[in-house]
Design a protein around this motif. Structure first.
Motif, PDB file in Angstrom:
ATOM      1  N   ASP A  70       0.824  -1.207   0.000  1.00 38.58           N
ATOM      2  CA  ASP A  70       0.000   0.000   0.000  1.00 38.58           C
ATOM      3  C   ASP A  70       0.861   1.262   0.000  1.00 38.58           C
ATOM      4  O   ASP A  70       0.573   2.228  -0.710  1.00 38.58           O
ATOM      5  CB  ASP A  70      -0.945   0.005   1.207  1.00 38.58           C
ATOM      6  CG  ASP A  70      -1.964  -1.124   1.166  1.00 38.58           C
ATOM      7  OD1 ASP A  70      -2.207  -1.675   0.066  1.00 38.58           O
ATOM      8  OD2 ASP A  70      -2.512  -1.457   2.232  1.00 38.58           O
ATOM      9  N   LEU A  71       1.939   1.259   0.802  1.00 40.33           N
ATOM     10  CA  LEU A  71       2.839   2.416   0.851  1.00 40.33           C
ATOM     11  C   LEU A  71       3.516   2.644  -0.493  1.00 40.33           C
ATOM     12  O   LEU A  71       3.642   3.782  -0.962  1.00 40.33           O
ATOM     13  CB  LEU A  71       3.891   2.227   1.953  1.00 40.33           C
ATOM     14  CG  LEU A  71       3.382   2.267   3.385  1.00 40.33           C
ATOM     15  CD1 LEU A  71       4.482   1.850   4.357  1.00 40.33           C
ATOM     16  CD2 LEU A  71       2.862   3.651   3.730  1.00 40.33           C
ATOM     17  N   CYS A  72       3.945   1.568  -1.125  1.00 41.63           N
ATOM     18  CA  CYS A  72       4.585   1.680  -2.436  1.00 41.63           C
ATOM     19  C   CYS A  72       3.599   2.224  -3.468  1.00 41.63           C
ATOM     20  O   CYS A  72       3.951   3.102  -4.264  1.00 41.63           O
ATOM     21  CB  CYS A  72       5.149   0.331  -2.863  1.00 41.63           C
ATOM     22  SG  CYS A  72       6.103   0.419  -4.377  1.00 41.63           S
ATOM     23  N   ALA A  73       2.371   1.729  -3.475  1.00 43.99           N
ATOM     24  CA  ALA A  73       1.358   2.212  -4.413  1.00 43.99           C
ATOM     25  C   ALA A  73       1.091   3.701  -4.188  1.00 43.99           C
ATOM     26  O   ALA A  73       0.953   4.468  -5.150  1.00 43.99           O
ATOM     27  CB  ALA A  73       0.069   1.408  -4.255  1.00 43.99           C
ATOM     28  N   SER A  74       1.059   4.135  -2.935  1.00 43.26           N
ATOM     29  CA  SER A  74       0.855   5.559  -2.631  1.00 43.26           C
ATOM     30  C   SER A  74       2.000   6.402  -3.177  1.00 43.26           C
ATOM     31  O   SER A  74       1.778   7.488  -3.718  1.00 43.26           O
ATOM     32  CB  SER A  74       0.743   5.773  -1.121  1.00 43.26           C
ATOM     33  OG  SER A  74      -0.420   5.166  -0.634  1.00 43.26           O
ATOM     34  N   GLU A  75       3.222   5.910  -3.014  1.00 46.25           N
ATOM     35  CA  GLU A  75       4.392   6.628  -3.536  1.00 46.25           C
ATOM     36  C   GLU A  75       4.316   6.768  -5.052  1.00 46.25           C
ATOM     37  O   GLU A  75       4.629   7.815  -5.606  1.00 46.25           O
ATOM     38  CB  GLU A  75       5.681   5.905  -3.144  1.00 46.25           C
ATOM     39  CG  GLU A  75       6.096   6.123  -1.711  1.00 46.25           C
ATOM     40  CD  GLU A  75       6.444   7.564  -1.411  1.00 46.25           C
ATOM     41  OE1 GLU A  75       7.128   8.216  -2.239  1.00 46.25           O
ATOM     42  OE2 GLU A  75       6.013   8.056  -0.366  1.00 46.25           O
ATOM     43  N   ILE A  76       3.924   5.706  -5.727  1.00 43.31           N
ATOM     44  CA  ILE A  76       3.823   5.746  -7.190  1.00 43.31           C
ATOM     45  C   ILE A  76       2.757   6.760  -7.615  1.00 43.31           C
ATOM     46  O   ILE A  76       2.969   7.557  -8.528  1.00 43.31           O
ATOM     47  CB  ILE A  76       3.521   4.337  -7.756  1.00 43.31           C
ATOM     48  CG1 ILE A  76       4.768   3.441  -7.585  1.00 43.31           C
ATOM     49  CG2 ILE A  76       3.088   4.412  -9.217  1.00 43.31           C
ATOM     50  CD1 ILE A  76       4.531   1.975  -7.895  1.00 43.31           C
ATOM     51  N   ARG A  77       1.600   6.750  -6.932  1.00 42.65           N
ATOM     52  CA  ARG A  77       0.541   7.714  -7.255  1.00 42.65           C
ATOM     53  C   ARG A  77       1.009   9.147  -6.993  1.00 42.65           C
ATOM     54  O   ARG A  77       0.736  10.063  -7.758  1.00 42.65           O
ATOM     55  CB  ARG A  77      -0.720   7.411  -6.450  1.00 42.65           C
ATOM     56  CG  ARG A  77      -1.554   6.288  -7.034  1.00 42.65           C
ATOM     57  CD  ARG A  77      -2.926   6.205  -6.391  1.00 42.65           C
ATOM     58  NE  ARG A  77      -2.860   5.841  -4.985  1.00 42.65           N
ATOM     59  CZ  ARG A  77      -2.777   4.584  -4.541  1.00 42.65           C
ATOM     60  NH1 ARG A  77      -2.761   3.582  -5.384  1.00 42.65           N
ATOM     61  NH2 ARG A  77      -2.720   4.333  -3.244  1.00 42.65           N
ATOM     62  N   ARG A  78       1.721   9.340  -5.895  1.00 40.77           N
ATOM     63  CA  ARG A  78       2.193  10.675  -5.526  1.00 40.77           C
ATOM     64  C   ARG A  78       3.212  11.198  -6.543  1.00 40.77           C
ATOM     65  O   ARG A  78       3.264  12.383  -6.823  1.00 40.77           O
ATOM     66  CB  ARG A  78       2.820  10.631  -4.129  1.00 40.77           C
ATOM     67  CG  ARG A  78       2.858  11.971  -3.454  1.00 40.77           C
ATOM     68  CD  ARG A  78       3.226  11.889  -1.994  1.00 40.77           C
ATOM     69  NE  ARG A  78       2.555  10.772  -1.351  1.00 40.77           N
ATOM     70  CZ  ARG A  78       3.111   9.987  -0.439  1.00 40.77           C
ATOM     71  NH1 ARG A  78       4.326  10.184  -0.033  1.00 40.77           N
ATOM     72  NH2 ARG A  78       2.442   8.976   0.086  1.00 40.77           N
ATOM     73  N   ALA A  79       4.054  10.304  -7.069  1.00 38.11           N
ATOM     74  CA  ALA A  79       5.064  10.707  -8.048  1.00 38.11           C
ATOM     75  C   ALA A  79       4.426  11.137  -9.362  1.00 38.11           C
ATOM     76  O   ALA A  79       5.039  11.842 -10.157  1.00 38.11           O
ATOM     77  CB  ALA A  79       6.047   9.569  -8.282  1.00 38.11           C
ATOM     78  N   ASN A  80       3.191  10.710  -9.592  1.00 38.33           N
ATOM     79  CA  ASN A  80       2.424  11.100 -10.772  1.00 38.33           C
ATOM     80  C   ASN A  80       3.138  10.766 -12.088  1.00 38.33           C
ATOM     81  O   ASN A  80       3.071  11.513 -13.044  1.00 38.33           O
ATOM     82  CB  ASN A  80       2.063  12.582 -10.706  1.00 38.33           C
ATOM     83  CG  ASN A  80       0.818  12.885 -11.511  1.00 38.33           C
ATOM     84  OD1 ASN A  80       0.025  11.994 -11.791  1.00 38.33           O
ATOM     85  ND2 ASN A  80       0.651  14.142 -11.882  1.00 38.33           N
ATOM     86  N   SER A  81       3.872   9.660 -12.076  1.00 39.45           N
ATOM     87  CA  SER A  81       4.494   9.177 -13.311  1.00 39.45           C
ATOM     88  C   SER A  81       4.510   7.662 -13.269  1.00 39.45           C
ATOM     89  O   SER A  81       4.608   7.063 -12.193  1.00 39.45           O
ATOM     90  CB  SER A  81       5.913   9.722 -13.471  1.00 39.45           C
ATOM     91  OG  SER A  81       6.745   9.232 -12.456  1.00 39.45           O
ATOM     92  N   LYS A  82       4.418   7.053 -14.426  1.00 42.12           N
ATOM     93  CA  LYS A  82       4.382   5.591 -14.483  1.00 42.12           C
ATOM     94  C   LYS A  82       5.808   5.044 -14.420  1.00 42.12           C
ATOM     95  O   LYS A  82       6.614   5.304 -15.317  1.00 42.12           O
ATOM     96  CB  LYS A  82       3.687   5.135 -15.767  1.00 42.12           C
ATOM     97  CG  LYS A  82       3.566   3.633 -15.845  1.00 42.12           C
ATOM     98  CD  LYS A  82       2.910   3.209 -17.140  1.00 42.12           C
ATOM     99  CE  LYS A  82       2.927   1.687 -17.209  1.00 42.12           C
ATOM    100  NZ  LYS A  82       2.619   1.198 -18.522  1.00 42.12           N
ATOM    101  N   PRO A  83       6.111   4.263 -13.384  1.00 43.69           N
ATOM    102  CA  PRO A  83       7.464   3.697 -13.299  1.00 43.69           C
ATOM    103  C   PRO A  83       7.611   2.522 -14.263  1.00 43.69           C
ATOM    104  O   PRO A  83       6.623   1.929 -14.691  1.00 43.69           O
ATOM    105  CB  PRO A  83       7.544   3.228 -11.846  1.00 43.69           C
ATOM    106  CG  PRO A  83       6.132   2.891 -11.494  1.00 43.69           C
ATOM    107  CD  PRO A  83       5.278   3.876 -12.263  1.00 43.69           C
ATOM    108  N   THR A  84       8.838   2.179 -14.562  1.00 40.74           N
ATOM    109  CA  THR A  84       9.063   0.958 -15.328  1.00 40.74           C
ATOM    110  C   THR A  84       8.760  -0.221 -14.416  1.00 40.74           C
ATOM    111  O   THR A  84       8.712  -0.078 -13.189  1.00 40.74           O
ATOM    112  CB  THR A  84      10.522   0.867 -15.812  1.00 40.74           C
ATOM    113  OG1 THR A  84      11.376   0.713 -14.665  1.00 40.74           O
ATOM    114  CG2 THR A  84      10.922   2.088 -16.623  1.00 40.74           C
ATOM    115  N   SER A  85       8.564  -1.384 -15.003  1.00 41.17           N
ATOM    116  CA  SER A  85       8.273  -2.568 -14.188  1.00 41.17           C
ATOM    117  C   SER A  85       9.440  -2.868 -13.243  1.00 41.17           C
ATOM    118  O   SER A  85       9.238  -3.229 -12.088  1.00 41.17           O
ATOM    119  CB  SER A  85       7.966  -3.765 -15.080  1.00 41.17           C
ATOM    120  OG  SER A  85       9.032  -4.018 -15.972  1.00 41.17           O
TER     121      SER A  85
END
Length: 171
Positions: A70-85
């Motif tokens: 959940d914390l990782c998903a929040s970080e990804i949403r907050r960064a507002n960019s799609k990370p690579t796999s």
């Protein structure tokens, strides 16, 4: 499925030997791990999870919620960019390591301040007196008692009931 791989079941993940937790198959990289969940509760548990990396896709296989995910998903949403796999997998592993470190630190601190005593008293009143004397010791913040009415197994040294104990002064 769209990736052309067999997604491991919960049983498949559990059966993985430690030596085969990281493997390649059908052009995908599979990794199995055991992580801690419910770490803030009195009964933390471990669950088996799997990570599958194929081309530009990361698949996680888990059968229970995890705060680290959940914390990782929040970080990804907050960064507002799609990370690579790959960067998403690295972020998840970092979150899992951070979360596990927090839990271990908390457990170490709790262990430093826990004492388990097995006592036998002549009566409930004697137990109350013992607990009240323990409770006033410096640094003691609380006590928790379990009463055993009978036991089939005794281990270790058997203490003798000290009749004069309740009158023994303590600091």
């Amino acid at each position: 499925n769209a990736l052309g791989i067999d997604v491991p079941t919960q049983e498949d993940i559990r059966k993985n030997e430690p030596s085969s937790r990281l493997y390649r198959e059908d052009g995908a990289t599979f990794m199995a791990a055991q992580i801690v969940v419910h770490g803030e509760t009195p009964l933390p548990q471990t669950i088996n999870v799997a990570f599958i990396l194929k081309h530009d896709t990361l698949v996680t296989v888990r059968y229970e919620q995890s705060r680290a995910f959940d914390l990782c998903a929040s970080e990804i949403r907050r960064a507002n960019s799609k990370p690579t796999s790959t960067s998403a997998l690295v972020g998840l592993i970092e979150a899992l390591v951070d979360r596990t470190s927090e839990l271990l630190e908390g457990a170490a601190n709790a262990a430093d301040t826990c004492v388990i005593m097995k006592v036998r008293t002549a009566s409930a009143h004697a137990l109350e007196q013992l607990l009240s004397q323990i409770y006033v010791l410096p640094g003691v913040r609380g006590t928790k008692s379990y009463v055993v009415l009978s036991t089939y197994l005794e281990r270790g040294v058997q203490a003798v009931v000290t009749e004069e104990w309740p009158n023994t002064p303590m600091p």
